[in-house]
Write a protein that holds these residues in place. Sequence first.
Motif, PDB file in Angstrom:
ATOM      1  N   LEU A  15      48.997  46.102  52.287  1.00 17.64           N
ATOM      2  CA  LEU A  15      47.998  45.206  51.714  1.00 17.64           C
ATOM      3  C   LEU A  15      47.950  45.449  50.207  1.00 17.64           C
ATOM      4  O   LEU A  15      47.732  46.576  49.760  1.00 17.64           O
ATOM      5  N   VAL A  16      48.182  44.389  49.444  1.00 11.68           N
ATOM      6  CA  VAL A  16      48.129  44.473  47.991  1.00 11.68           C
ATOM      7  C   VAL A  16      46.961  43.614  47.532  1.00 11.68           C
ATOM      8  O   VAL A  16      46.907  42.416  47.802  1.00 11.68           O
ATOM      9  N   ILE A  17      46.020  44.229  46.849  1.00 13.99           N
ATOM     10  CA  ILE A  17      44.857  43.518  46.330  1.00 13.99           C
ATOM     11  C   ILE A  17      45.014  43.437  44.821  1.00 13.99           C
ATOM     12  O   ILE A  17      44.936  44.452  44.121  1.00 13.99           O
ATOM     13  N   ASN A  18      45.242  42.238  44.335  1.00 12.96           N
ATOM     14  CA  ASN A  18      45.497  42.011  42.909  1.00 12.96           C
ATOM     15  C   ASN A  18      44.203  41.652  42.180  1.00 12.96           C
ATOM     16  O   ASN A  18      43.176  41.386  42.790  1.00 12.96           O
ATOM     17  N   LYS A  19      44.277  41.648  40.882  1.00 13.04           N
ATOM     18  CA  LYS A  19      43.200  41.259  39.969  1.00 13.04           C
ATOM     19  C   LYS A  19      42.018  42.220  39.989  1.00 13.04           C
ATOM     20  O   LYS A  19      40.877  41.824  39.776  1.00 13.04           O
ATOM     21  N   ILE A  20      42.297  43.500  40.226  1.00 10.57           N
ATOM     22  CA  ILE A  20      41.198  44.462  40.241  1.00 10.57           C
ATOM     23  C   ILE A  20      40.584  44.632  38.860  1.00 10.57           C
ATOM     24  O   ILE A  20      39.456  45.101  38.742  1.00 10.57           O
ATOM     25  N   ASP A  21      41.304  44.212  37.821  1.00  8.49           N
ATOM     26  CA  ASP A  21      40.765  44.300  36.466  1.00  8.49           C
ATOM     27  C   ASP A  21      39.632  43.307  36.241  1.00  8.49           C
ATOM     28  O   ASP A  21      38.865  43.437  35.289  1.00  8.49           O
ATOM     29  N   THR A  22      39.491  42.319  37.118  1.00  8.75           N
ATOM     30  CA  THR A  22      38.441  41.315  36.950  1.00  8.75           C
ATOM     31  C   THR A  22      37.158  41.678  37.696  1.00  8.75           C
ATOM     32  O   THR A  22      36.153  40.975  37.559  1.00  8.75           O
ATOM     33  N   LEU A  23      37.184  42.753  38.452  1.00  6.81           N
ATOM     34  CA  LEU A  23      36.000  43.158  39.211  1.00  6.81           C
ATOM     35  C   LEU A  23      34.939  43.745  38.292  1.00  6.81           C
ATOM     36  O   LEU A  23      35.215  44.647  37.507  1.00  6.81           O
ATOM     37  N   GLU A  24      33.742  43.234  38.428  1.00 12.36           N
ATOM     38  CA  GLU A  24      32.624  43.815  37.677  1.00 12.36           C
ATOM     39  C   GLU A  24      32.013  44.979  38.437  1.00 12.36           C
ATOM     40  O   GLU A  24      31.580  45.944  37.840  1.00 12.36           O
ATOM     41  N   GLN A  25      31.986  44.858  39.772  1.00 11.62           N
ATOM     42  CA  GLN A  25      31.427  45.913  40.610  1.00 11.62           C
ATOM     43  C   GLN A  25      32.554  46.522  41.441  1.00 11.62           C
ATOM     44  O   GLN A  25      32.977  45.967  42.449  1.00 11.62           O
ATOM     45  N   LYS A  26      33.045  47.667  40.993  1.00  9.01           N
ATOM     46  CA  LYS A  26      34.192  48.306  41.655  1.00  9.01           C
ATOM     47  C   LYS A  26      33.893  48.705  43.101  1.00  9.01           C
ATOM     48  O   LYS A  26      34.797  48.780  43.913  1.00  9.01           O
ATOM     49  N   ASP A  27      32.622  48.934  43.420  1.00  9.43           N
ATOM     50  CA  ASP A  27      32.291  49.319  44.791  1.00  9.43           C
ATOM     51  C   ASP A  27      32.547  48.178  45.779  1.00  9.43           C
ATOM     52  O   ASP A  27      32.738  48.406  46.962  1.00  9.43           O
ATOM     53  N   LYS A  28      32.592  46.952  45.300  1.00 10.48           N
ATOM     54  CA  LYS A  28      32.916  45.810  46.160  1.00 10.48           C
ATOM     55  C   LYS A  28      34.354  45.914  46.675  1.00 10.48           C
ATOM     56  O   LYS A  28      34.661  45.458  47.764  1.00 10.48           O
ATOM     57  N   LEU A  29      35.225  46.522  45.881  1.00 12.00           N
ATOM     58  CA  LEU A  29      36.610  46.708  46.289  1.00 12.00           C
ATOM     59  C   LEU A  29      36.683  47.567  47.549  1.00 12.00           C
ATOM     60  O   LEU A  29      37.463  47.282  48.458  1.00 12.00           O
ATOM     61  N   LEU A  30      35.871  48.593  47.605  1.00 19.41           N
ATOM     62  CA  LEU A  30      35.855  49.461  48.788  1.00 19.41           C
ATOM     63  C   LEU A  30      35.420  48.695  50.030  1.00 19.41           C
ATOM     64  O   LEU A  30      35.947  48.918  51.123  1.00 19.41           O
ATOM     65  N   GLU A  31      34.495  47.758  49.863  1.00 23.49           N
ATOM     66  CA  GLU A  31      34.050  46.937  50.988  1.00 23.49           C
ATOM     67  C   GLU A  31      35.193  46.047  51.496  1.00 23.49           C
ATOM     68  O   GLU A  31      35.377  45.889  52.702  1.00 23.49           O
ATOM     69  N   VAL A  32      35.947  45.478  50.580  1.00 21.10           N
ATOM     70  CA  VAL A  32      37.071  44.617  50.951  1.00 21.10           C
ATOM     71  C   VAL A  32      38.139  45.440  51.666  1.00 21.10           C
ATOM     72  O   VAL A  32      38.662  45.037  52.706  1.00 21.10           O
ATOM     73  N   ILE A  33      38.450  46.600  51.109  1.00 18.04           N
ATOM     74  CA  ILE A  33      39.446  47.481  51.726  1.00 18.04           C
ATOM     75  C   ILE A  33      39.014  47.865  53.133  1.00 18.04           C
ATOM     76  O   ILE A  33      39.798  47.802  54.077  1.00 18.04           O
ATOM     77  N   ASP A  34      37.751  48.224  53.297  1.00 20.42           N
ATOM     78  CA  ASP A  34      37.238  48.621  54.600  1.00 20.42           C
ATOM     79  C   ASP A  34      37.332  47.476  55.606  1.00 20.42           C
ATOM     80  O   ASP A  34      37.731  47.680  56.762  1.00 20.42           O
ATOM     81  N   ALA A  35      37.015  46.279  55.176  1.00 16.46           N
ATOM     82  CA  ALA A  35      37.082  45.117  56.068  1.00 16.46           C
ATOM     83  C   ALA A  35      38.514  44.880  56.549  1.00 16.46           C
ATOM     84  O   ALA A  35      38.750  44.619  57.742  1.00 16.46           O
ATOM     85  N   TYR A  36      39.480  44.987  55.653  1.00 13.58           N
ATOM     86  CA  TYR A  36      40.880  44.797  56.051  1.00 13.58           C
ATOM     87  C   TYR A  36      41.384  45.943  56.925  1.00 13.58           C
ATOM     88  O   TYR A  36      42.165  45.723  57.847  1.00 13.58           O
TER      89      TYR A  36
END
Length: 91
Positions: A15-36
Motif C-alpha cells: 500500500l502506497v499512500i501519496n501526498k503525505i506532504d499535504t496533510l495538515e493533521q498527521k494523525d489522520k494518516l495513522l487512521e487511514v493506515i489502520d483502516a487499510y
Amino acid sequence: DILERMKALKVPGVLVINKIDTLEQKDKLLEVIDAYQQEFDFDAILPISAQKGDGVPELMDTLTGYLTEGPQMFPEDMTTDQHLRRRPRRF
C-alpha cells in the motif's frame, strides 16, 4: 474492488499512500493506515510524497524486492535500439 480481487488471487500487496506532504493533521494518516490494515494483510505500507521525494527511495527498494529477472531480450553488446539522432516532431 481491488482489495477483494487481491484477496481472491492471494497476491502480495504494498500500500502506497501519496501526498503525505499535504496533510495538515498527521494523525489522520495513522487512521487511514489502520483502516487499510484491517482490510488486507499488506506486506508493506509506505507513506510517500512523490513531489518532495519523501519515502520514494524506500518505495523503490521495496518494489525492487518483488522483481524477478526475465529473459535477455537484446544482444549483450547492444546499448540501444533507438537512433542516436532525434527526429524533429511533426505536428
